[in-house]
Design a protein around this motif. Structure first.
Motif, short mmCIF file in Angstrom:
data_model
loop_
_atom_site.label_atom_id
_atom_site.label_comp_id
_atom_site.label_asym_id
_atom_site.label_seq_id
_atom_site.Cartn_x
_atom_site.Cartn_y
_atom_site.Cartn_z
N ALA A 1 32.87 27.60 -35.90
CA ALA A 1 32.21 26.31 -35.66
C ALA A 1 32.37 25.37 -36.83
O ALA A 1 32.37 24.14 -36.66
CB ALA A 1 30.73 26.54 -35.36
N ALA A 2 32.54 25.91 -38.03
CA ALA A 2 32.72 25.07 -39.21
C ALA A 2 34.12 24.47 -39.28
O ALA A 2 34.35 23.52 -40.03
CB ALA A 2 32.44 25.89 -40.46
N LEU A 3 35.07 25.01 -38.53
CA LEU A 3 36.46 24.56 -38.62
C LEU A 3 36.76 23.28 -37.85
O LEU A 3 37.64 22.54 -38.23
CB LEU A 3 37.40 25.66 -38.10
N ALA A 4 36.11 23.06 -36.75
CA ALA A 4 36.45 21.92 -35.91
C ALA A 4 35.19 21.29 -35.33
O ALA A 4 34.13 21.91 -35.31
CB ALA A 4 37.38 22.36 -34.79
N ALA A 5 35.33 20.08 -34.85
CA ALA A 5 34.18 19.35 -34.34
C ALA A 5 33.96 19.58 -32.85
O ALA A 5 32.82 19.65 -32.40
CB ALA A 5 34.35 17.86 -34.61
N ASP A 6 35.02 19.69 -32.09
CA ASP A 6 34.90 19.79 -30.64
C ASP A 6 35.56 21.06 -30.13
O ASP A 6 36.66 21.41 -30.54
CB ASP A 6 35.55 18.59 -29.96
N PHE A 7 34.88 21.73 -29.20
CA PHE A 7 35.39 22.95 -28.61
C PHE A 7 35.23 22.91 -27.10
O PHE A 7 34.37 22.21 -26.57
CB PHE A 7 34.62 24.19 -29.11
N THR A 8 36.05 23.70 -26.42
CA THR A 8 35.88 23.96 -25.00
C THR A 8 35.63 25.45 -24.87
O THR A 8 36.38 26.26 -25.42
CB THR A 8 37.15 23.58 -24.21
N ILE A 9 34.58 25.80 -24.17
CA ILE A 9 34.28 27.20 -23.89
C ILE A 9 34.65 27.44 -22.44
O ILE A 9 34.10 26.80 -21.54
CB ILE A 9 32.80 27.52 -24.11
N GLU A 10 35.58 28.35 -22.21
CA GLU A 10 35.95 28.72 -20.85
C GLU A 10 35.27 30.05 -20.53
O GLU A 10 35.40 31.01 -21.28
CB GLU A 10 37.46 28.87 -20.72
N VAL A 11 34.55 30.08 -19.44
CA VAL A 11 33.80 31.26 -19.03
C VAL A 11 34.44 31.83 -17.78
O VAL A 11 34.63 31.12 -16.80
CB VAL A 11 32.32 30.90 -18.76
N VAL A 12 34.78 33.12 -17.84
CA VAL A 12 35.38 33.80 -16.69
C VAL A 12 34.36 34.76 -16.12
O VAL A 12 33.85 35.61 -16.82
CB VAL A 12 36.66 34.58 -17.10
N ARG A 13 34.06 34.57 -14.84
CA ARG A 13 33.11 35.45 -14.15
C ARG A 13 33.85 36.17 -13.03
O ARG A 13 34.63 35.56 -12.30
CB ARG A 13 31.98 34.64 -13.54
N ASP B 1 39.93 21.24 -29.20
CA ASP B 1 40.08 20.09 -28.30
C ASP B 1 41.52 19.87 -27.84
O ASP B 1 41.77 19.12 -26.91
CB ASP B 1 39.51 18.82 -28.95
N GLU B 2 42.49 20.57 -28.46
CA GLU B 2 43.88 20.47 -28.04
C GLU B 2 44.27 21.60 -27.09
O GLU B 2 45.41 21.67 -26.64
CB GLU B 2 44.79 20.50 -29.27
N GLY B 3 43.34 22.52 -26.80
CA GLY B 3 43.61 23.61 -25.89
C GLY B 3 44.08 24.89 -26.53
O GLY B 3 44.36 25.87 -25.85
#
Length: 80
Positions: A65-77, A35-37
């Motif tokens: 996934a066990a390490l943090a509560a919130d994630f951002t998934i960036e998808v590059v197409r 969540d901090e980038g």
């Protein structure tokens, strides 16, 4: 040309969303950030990323996934 999309997910949703994105097949890279980038994992997704190669990647994502509560998934197409 590239297009980038971001998805916000909770830790328990991370693995399911990554699996869904890999199965779409038109993705060149998946970047998982906290969540901090801060980038935790960058996955180059190619046509060759199947079978035995996917298992260790998914295991790493499950542990992540066990390490943090919130994630951002960036998808590059890549666009043609």
């Amino acid at each position: 040309m590239e297009t980038r999309n971001e998805f916000k997910v909770k830790g328990e949703e991370l693995l399911a969303k990554i699996k869904e994105l890999i199965h779409q097949g038109n993705i060149s890279r998946i970047i998982v950030k906290n969540d901090e980038g801060k980038v935790y994992l960058e996955i180059p997704v190619t046509i060759g990323l199947i079978g035995a190669l996917v298992v260790p990647v998914l295991a790493a994502i499950g542990a992540l996934a066990a390490l943090a509560a919130d994630f951002t998934i960036e998808v590059v197409r890549k666009e043609d």
